[in-house]
Design an enzyme around this catalytic site. Structure first.
Site, PDB file in Angstrom:
ATOM      1  N   GLY A  84     -23.032  16.585 -11.218  1.00 26.48           N
ATOM      2  CA  GLY A  84     -23.113  15.124 -11.171  1.00 26.48           C
ATOM      3  C   GLY A  84     -24.159  14.671 -10.170  1.00 26.48           C
ATOM      4  N   GLY A  85     -25.189  14.005 -10.665  1.00 26.84           N
ATOM      5  CA  GLY A  85     -26.303  13.593  -9.809  1.00 26.84           C
ATOM      6  C   GLY A  85     -26.289  12.105  -9.509  1.00 26.84           C
TER       7      GLY A  85
ATOM      8  N   ARG B 106     -15.821   8.208 -11.218  1.00 31.38           N
ATOM      9  CA  ARG B 106     -14.467   7.882 -10.794  1.00 31.38           C
ATOM     10  C   ARG B 106     -13.771   7.113 -11.900  1.00 31.38           C
ATOM     11  NH1 ARG B 106     -13.175   8.956  -5.669  1.00 31.38           N
ATOM     12  NH2 ARG B 106     -11.742   7.200  -5.475  1.00 31.38           N
TER      13      ARG B 106
ATOM     14  N   LYS C  81      -2.484   4.715   2.660  1.00 33.95           N
ATOM     15  CA  LYS C  81      -2.929   4.183   3.954  1.00 33.95           C
ATOM     16  C   LYS C  81      -3.852   3.008   3.728  1.00 33.95           C
ATOM     17  CE  LYS C  81      -3.152   8.636   6.310  1.00 33.95           C
ATOM     18  NZ  LYS C  81      -4.100   9.648   6.772  1.00 33.95           N
TER      19      LYS C  81
ATOM     20  N   ILE D  13     -22.556  10.115  -5.155  1.00 32.68           N
ATOM     21  CA  ILE D  13     -21.633  11.021  -4.461  1.00 32.68           C
ATOM     22  C   ILE D  13     -22.111  12.469  -4.586  1.00 32.68           C
ATOM     23  CG2 ILE D  13     -19.255  11.932  -4.447  1.00 32.68           C
ATOM     24  CD1 ILE D  13     -18.284   9.128  -5.225  1.00 32.68           C
TER      25      ILE D  13
ATOM     26  N   GLU E 286       0.856  -1.194   0.000  1.00 36.94           N
ATOM     27  CA  GLU E 286       0.000   0.000   0.000  1.00 36.94           C
ATOM     28  C   GLU E 286       0.887   1.238   0.000  1.00 36.94           C
ATOM     29  OE1 GLU E 286      -3.325   1.018  -0.203  1.00 36.94           O
ATOM     30  OE2 GLU E 286      -2.284   2.925  -0.115  1.00 36.94           O
TER      31      GLU E 286
ATOM     32  N   ASP F 197     -12.610  -1.234  -7.392  1.00 40.13           N
ATOM     33  CA  ASP F 197     -12.937  -0.202  -8.378  1.00 40.13           C
ATOM     34  C   ASP F 197     -12.120  -0.312  -9.662  1.00 40.13           C
ATOM     35  OD1 ASP F 197     -14.612   0.715  -6.434  1.00 40.13           O
ATOM     36  OD2 ASP F 197     -13.822   2.759  -6.372  1.00 40.13           O
TER      37      ASP F 197
ATOM     38  N   HIS G 159     -44.549  -3.985  14.281  1.00 39.54           N
ATOM     39  CA  HIS G 159     -45.408  -2.791  14.210  1.00 39.54           C
ATOM     40  C   HIS G 159     -45.157  -1.936  15.439  1.00 39.54           C
ATOM     41  CE1 HIS G 159     -49.017  -0.382  13.523  1.00 39.54           C
ATOM     42  NE2 HIS G 159     -49.278  -0.529  14.821  1.00 39.54           N
TER      43      HIS G 159
ATOM     44  N   GLY H  45      -7.033   0.826   4.109  1.00 39.34           N
ATOM     45  CA  GLY H  45      -8.396   1.364   4.263  1.00 39.34           C
ATOM     46  C   GLY H  45      -8.816   2.064   2.981  1.00 39.34           C
TER      47      GLY H  45
HETATM   48  C1  LIG Z   1     -17.164  10.339  -1.483  1.00 39.94           C
HETATM   49  C2  LIG Z   1     -17.308   8.845  -1.650  1.00 39.94           C
HETATM   50  C3  LIG Z   1     -18.285   8.180  -0.951  1.00 39.94           C
HETATM   51  C4  LIG Z   1     -18.425   6.814  -1.085  1.00 39.94           C
HETATM   52  N1  LIG Z   1     -19.389   6.203  -0.365  1.00 39.94           N
HETATM   53  C5  LIG Z   1     -19.543   4.873  -0.460  1.00 39.94           C
HETATM   54  C6  LIG Z   1     -20.521   4.212   0.335  1.00 39.94           C
HETATM   55  O1  LIG Z   1     -21.227   4.828   1.124  1.00 39.94           O
HETATM   56  N2  LIG Z   1     -20.643   2.871   0.222  1.00 39.94           N
HETATM   57  C7  LIG Z   1     -19.860   2.147  -0.656  1.00 39.94           C
HETATM   58  O2  LIG Z   1     -20.021   0.938  -0.730  1.00 39.94           O
HETATM   59  N3  LIG Z   1     -18.919   2.758  -1.416  1.00 39.94           N
HETATM   60  C8  LIG Z   1     -18.744   4.092  -1.336  1.00 39.94           C
HETATM   61  N4  LIG Z   1     -17.777   4.709  -2.078  1.00 39.94           N
HETATM   62  C9  LIG Z   1     -16.970   3.880  -3.019  1.00 39.94           C
HETATM   63  C10 LIG Z   1     -15.864   3.146  -2.283  1.00 39.94           C
HETATM   64  O3  LIG Z   1     -15.076   4.072  -1.578  1.00 39.94           O
HETATM   65  C11 LIG Z   1     -15.024   2.373  -3.284  1.00 39.94           C
HETATM   66  O4  LIG Z   1     -15.836   1.513  -4.021  1.00 39.94           O
HETATM   67  C12 LIG Z   1     -13.944   1.541  -2.588  1.00 39.94           C
HETATM   68  O5  LIG Z   1     -13.118   2.371  -1.803  1.00 39.94           O
HETATM   69  C13 LIG Z   1     -13.095   0.790  -3.620  1.00 39.94           C
HETATM   70  O6  LIG Z   1     -12.108   0.058  -2.955  1.00 39.94           O
HETATM   71  P1  LIG Z   1     -10.813  -0.453  -3.709  1.00 39.94           P
HETATM   72  O7  LIG Z   1     -10.110  -1.337  -2.725  1.00 39.94           O
HETATM   73  O8  LIG Z   1     -11.137  -0.987  -5.038  1.00 39.94           O
HETATM   74  O9  LIG Z   1      -9.947   0.849  -4.003  1.00 39.94           O
HETATM   75  P2  LIG Z   1      -9.377   1.998  -3.068  1.00 39.94           P
HETATM   76  O10 LIG Z   1     -10.140   2.103  -1.812  1.00 39.94           O
HETATM   77  O11 LIG Z   1      -9.272   3.202  -3.926  1.00 39.94           O
HETATM   78  O12 LIG Z   1      -7.942   1.469  -2.655  1.00 39.94           O
HETATM   79  C14 LIG Z   1      -6.907   1.337  -3.558  1.00 39.94           C
HETATM   80  C15 LIG Z   1      -5.607   1.478  -2.795  1.00 39.94           C
HETATM   81  O13 LIG Z   1      -4.527   1.127  -3.653  1.00 39.94           O
HETATM   82  C16 LIG Z   1      -3.423   1.956  -3.364  1.00 39.94           C
HETATM   83  N5  LIG Z   1      -2.576   1.941  -4.541  1.00 39.94           N
HETATM   84  C17 LIG Z   1      -2.860   2.367  -5.793  1.00 39.94           C
HETATM   85  N6  LIG Z   1      -1.838   2.115  -6.626  1.00 39.94           N
HETATM   86  C18 LIG Z   1      -0.875   1.522  -5.886  1.00 39.94           C
HETATM   87  C19 LIG Z   1       0.416   1.019  -6.179  1.00 39.94           C
HETATM   88  N7  LIG Z   1       0.920   1.075  -7.415  1.00 39.94           N
HETATM   89  N8  LIG Z   1       1.134   0.489  -5.175  1.00 39.94           N
HETATM   90  C20 LIG Z   1       0.635   0.422  -3.917  1.00 39.94           C
HETATM   91  N9  LIG Z   1      -0.582   0.878  -3.584  1.00 39.94           N
HETATM   92  C21 LIG Z   1      -1.328   1.404  -4.559  1.00 39.94           C
HETATM   93  C22 LIG Z   1      -4.056   3.307  -3.064  1.00 39.94           C
HETATM   94  O14 LIG Z   1      -3.202   4.105  -2.277  1.00 39.94           O
HETATM   95  C23 LIG Z   1      -5.327   2.907  -2.329  1.00 39.94           C
HETATM   96  O15 LIG Z   1      -5.184   2.925  -0.935  1.00 39.94           O
HETATM   97  C24 LIG Z   1     -17.570   6.074  -1.948  1.00 39.94           C
HETATM   98  C25 LIG Z   1     -16.564   6.735  -2.646  1.00 39.94           C
HETATM   99  C26 LIG Z   1     -16.425   8.104  -2.488  1.00 39.94           C
HETATM  100  C27 LIG Z   1     -15.321   8.795  -3.234  1.00 39.94           C
END
Ligand SMILES: Cc1cc2nc3c(=O)[nH]c(=O)nc-3n(C[C@H](O)[C@H](O)[C@H](O)COP(=O)(O)OP(=O)(O)OC[C@H]3O[C@@H](n4cnc5c(N)ncnc54)[C@H](O)[C@@H]3O)c2cc1C
Length: 509
Positions: free
Chosen positions: A219-220, A311, A36, A223, A33, A353, A487, A38
């Site tokens: 954007g509707g 995104r 951070k 987010i 990572e 994602d 209820h 999370g």
């Molecule tokens: C404002 C907002 C609100 C949201 N609310 C919700 C919600 O209520 N409920 C919900 O289900 N989802 C919500 N989401 C979506 C959710 O945050 C994402 O779907 C989720 O975080 C995706 O997780 P991920 O592990 O794929 O990627 P990420 O959480 O983006 O994690 C990817 C990680 O990879 C690391 N990384 C990238 N490249 C490298 C590399 N080359 N080497 C080492 N580390 C690297 C990054 O630093 C990052 O920490 C929200 C998103 C946003 C922006």
């Protein structure tokens, strides 16, 4: 060369869930990572935004108390730094919890940036101790912190062979599998570059020094709607502009209608079918020109323009080509086998994602993907993710929550459908809340399967869990109608909607 069973790149919800499950199944796991653990959800997404929306709900409650219930309450002010401090404390505690879970599971966390050097080999650059990792308090009720089997209370960092704070490179090679979980970042529009001050992304909005008096949200989707709702609750003038002909365009049309009505009632200027023509950044804000659905040009002045147009996947610096992979034209890594989320290169998997649709860009979808990939790598049978049965929520006021197909999707797929919609105010608890809302069930005609459930109103994010089982288990309205709902609750409305479809309507004839 360090050769664990599994290397996971990216410690967001997708990556850390893969790592935790793989370690629980006895695999040796390294998680890389660069920021951070999370990821987006914990530090810039789900958690901070929902913490802020909780504060917004409290503010709305003061107005409701005064206006509906005779409670002589007034709002003095919102202390933004205090709100931020509580939000950040929640994030920090969760962060320590994730770190502790990883340590407890025996996952080695390497803090650095990963670059692929072959089909299953990785070079980690800028290796260092993860920021803040040494701050984890021991025995403070954080999951696993007190019983960290490694005993240092500093998950992962002591495993870093380069030592804490050092910088360097490390080569790794995965014996069983490599998991790409590098996530996404806010998308921007050409010619509308965020400056972090006047033109901002959802990331910038979190770290802004104060609240704007007015905001134009572009954007509707979920987010954009959540940020529009939050700012309105805290007193800002809000305009919400969506290019599609309705907000939350991926949801059932009735959901969009009810949500639009609810947001407008709260004083948000909702403009669907509208396009941003241009935006000029001024000293004190932004002046934007918008082409409305009626073809008129509207000039909107706001202190801040929040760009929430989706995104985009993150692969910068990763060099997926070194593993024999390519991204598609949108930047996603597309699995060759969706049932195992495995790419065309054997042993290289993708979660979160970084996946294109039908994955949903949601944290809970990425948890399910992480479980699937970890179990696949461990040789444990694991069912593919059923994306149609994953719930989707917008945490605005009012909220929306849905699972399964919209009415239009069900018809487009050739289903003969029946639907039943009823207002939440048809049940007593809905009247108590007094915020409108509705339940809509889409089912196969002739008493067949429930295909989709769509909710709008207060607390519906907590009410959708029942319907996700209904859809996921292919239940029919008569199956649900056998089960009694408490209820008086809002969930009674869901029960009533199914009772009616089963021909046993009580309050809804
Ligand atoms: C404002 C907002 C609100 C949201 N609310 C919700 C919600 O209520 N409920 C919900 O289900 N989802 C919500 N989401 C979506 C959710 O945050 C994402 O779907 C989720 O975080 C995706 O997780 P991920 O592990 O794929 O990627 P990420 O959480 O983006 O994690 C990817 C990680 O990879 C690391 N990384 C990238 N490249 C490298 C590399 N080359 N080497 C080492 N580390 C690297 C990054 O630093 C990052 O920490 C929200 C998103 C946003 C922006």
């Amino acid at each position: 060369m360090d050769s664990p069973d599994v290397i996971v790149i990216g410690g967001g919800t997708g990556g850390y869930s893969t790592a935790l499950r793989a370690a629980a199944l006895g695999l040796e796991v390294v998680l890389v990572e660069r920021d951070k653990v999370g990821g987006t959800c914990l530090h810039r997404g789900c958690i901070p935004s929902k913490a802020m929306l909780h504060a917004a709900e409290l503010v709305d409650g003061i107005a409701e108390a005064r206006e509906r219930w005779g409670v002589k309450a007034t709002l003095d002010a919102v202390d933004w730094p205090a709100l931020v401090a509580t939000r950040d404390d929640i994030v920090a505690r969760n962060h320590r919890g994730v770190q502790a879970h990883l340590a407890h599971a025996g996952v080695r966390v390497i803090a650095g940036s990963a670059r692929l050097t072959g089909p299953r080999s990785v070079r980690v650059e800028g290796v260092r101790g993860e920021p803040g990792v040494h701050d984890i308090p021991r025995g403070h009720g954080e999951p696993g912190a007190h019983d960290n089997p490694r005993g240092h209370g500093e998950p992962g960092v002591h495993d870093n062979p380069r030592g804490h704070g050092e910088s360097g490179a490390q080569d790794l090679s995965a014996r069983r599998g490599l998991v790409l979980a590098t996530g996404s970042r806010p998308r921007t529009l050409p010619g509308l570059e965020p400056d972090g001050r006047r033109v901002v992304t959802s990331d910038d909005a979190l770290f802004a020094p104060g609240l704007p008096a007015s905001v134009l949200v572009l954007g509707g989707g979920a987010i954009g709607v959540e940020y529009a709702s939050f700012h309105r609750s805290l007193g800002a003038e809000v305009t919400l502009v969506e290019a599609a002909d309705r907000i939350v365009p991926l949801e059932d049309a009735e959901v969009s209608r009810h949500l639009t009505r609810g947001l407008k009632k709260r004083g948000i200027d909702v403009r669907a079918g509208a396009r941003l023509l241009d935006a000029e950044v001024l000293d004190d804000g932004v002046r934007a020109r918008v082409r409305t659905a009626r073809g008129e040009t509207l000039t909107i002045a706001a202190e801040r323009l929040l760009v929430a147009v989706g995104r985009t996947p993150v692969t910068d610096g990763l060099d997926v080509t070194a593993a024999g992979l390519a991204t598609d034209e949108r930047g996603f890594v597309v699995p060759a086998d969706w049932d195992r989320l495995e790419t065309a290169v054997p042993g290289v998997h993708v979660v979160g994602d970084l996946l294109p649709p039908p994955s949903l860009g949601l944290a809970h979808a990425s948890f399910a993907e992480g479980l699937l990939v970890a179990e696949t790598l461990a040789g444990v049978p694991s069912a593919p993710v059923d994306y149609a049965a994953v719930p989707r929520v917008t945490y605005s006021s009012p909220q929306t929550a849905a699972v399964g197909l919209s009415e239009a999707e069900a018809r487009a797929r050739g289903h003969e459908v029946v639907t039943n919609s009823m207002p939440l105010t048809a049940v007593a608890k809905g009247m108590v809340h007094g915020q409108g809302g509705m339940v809509k069930v889409v089912a196969e005609a002739g008493g067949g399967r429930v295909l989709g459930v769509h909710l709008v109103g207060p607390h519906v994010s907590e009410m959708i869990a029942e319907s996700q089982l209904v859809v996921g288990w292919d239940a029919e309205p008569s199956d649900v109608a056998r089960h009694v709902h408490p209820h008086p609750t809002l969930s009674e409305a869901v029960g009533e909607a199914f009772l009616t479809l089963a021909g046993r309507g009580l309050h809804q004839q």
